[in-house]
Scaffold this active site. Sequence first.
Site, PDB file in Angstrom:
ATOM      1  N   HIS A   1       0.846  -1.200   0.000  1.00 19.73           N
ATOM      2  CA  HIS A   1       0.000   0.000   0.000  1.00 19.73           C
ATOM      3  C   HIS A   1       0.881   1.250   0.000  1.00 19.73           C
ATOM      4  CE1 HIS A   1      -2.931   3.024   1.082  1.00 19.73           C
ATOM      5  NE2 HIS A   1      -3.857   2.174   0.685  1.00 19.73           N
TER       6      HIS A   1
ATOM      7  N   GLU B   1      -4.172   1.682  -7.393  1.00 22.76           N
ATOM      8  CA  GLU B   1      -4.555   2.849  -6.595  1.00 22.76           C
ATOM      9  C   GLU B   1      -3.634   4.017  -6.939  1.00 22.76           C
ATOM     10  OE1 GLU B   1      -6.651   1.776  -2.669  1.00 22.76           O
ATOM     11  OE2 GLU B   1      -4.530   1.543  -2.306  1.00 22.76           O
TER      12      GLU B   1
END
Length: 268
Positions: free
Chosen positions: A105, A180
């Site tokens: 992430h 993302e």
Amino acid sequence: MNHGKIIPMSKRLIIGNWKMNPGTPEEAKKLVRKTKRAALGLVKTEIVVCPPFPFLTACVPRKKEANFKVGAQSVSAEEGVGARTGEVSATMVRAIGAEYAIVGHSEQRKVGESGNSDTDETVSKRLNAALNAGLVVILCVGEKARDENGTYLEELKNQIKNSLLNTPKKFASKIIIAYEPVWAIGAQEAMNSEQIYETSIFVRKIFADVFGADNGLKAKVLYGGAVNFRNAYEIMTVGKVDGLLVGRESVNAPGFVELIKAVDKITA
Ligand code: 13P
């Protein structure tokens, strides 16, 4: 002959990344209860929630629940047990019944901010540790900024290739790519859905370069970044992704329930 054989359609995947929320186990239990209830009646969608480590055990269902699973937000690059202060291994995560792990992430890649500073190399190690422990991996990739001459595509390609460099092909079906764009995370607006579509094709192509065309076609590509109950439908249908990785809206029970319902309603 294959007459009458029903080939199950792969389900849409909505992953709630709770990040460093909520503040208490009571709130976590309440949130997971509401999410589980919403997952019960789903036909085409599966939900995974990724709570912070201290709440993981409380969120893992005691018995198998329809369309509902739990994952960790990261795992150590080291497997098993050992002298690693502050670390949690994928083996431990699997042992308590969680089935997924997010790796790479951008909030973990950001140098200095979370105390972590993941590189493609450490992401690759975490990813392999998670796969070896029997977890399904949600590999996050995304460019920091967009530019006119497409250098962001190079950035994306390198992230994917380097993260998967040491991963055997047999694990291809256990890896989900969450695209993302860093600039859309925590933003007001998600990326536009046409761009999501274009980029998801690119991501799939890189995955195919690594693991072969067949695995590229089968790969699950998700989008994340400012997804909410209002834009989820459009992102899924115009962006043509296999699912969503949701931050803020996943810890807002009414909004998350609406989002889940909106995605499950999509026909085709
Ligand atoms: P937001 O949905 O809050 O923008 O966060 C996205 C994200 O980082 C999910 O992993």
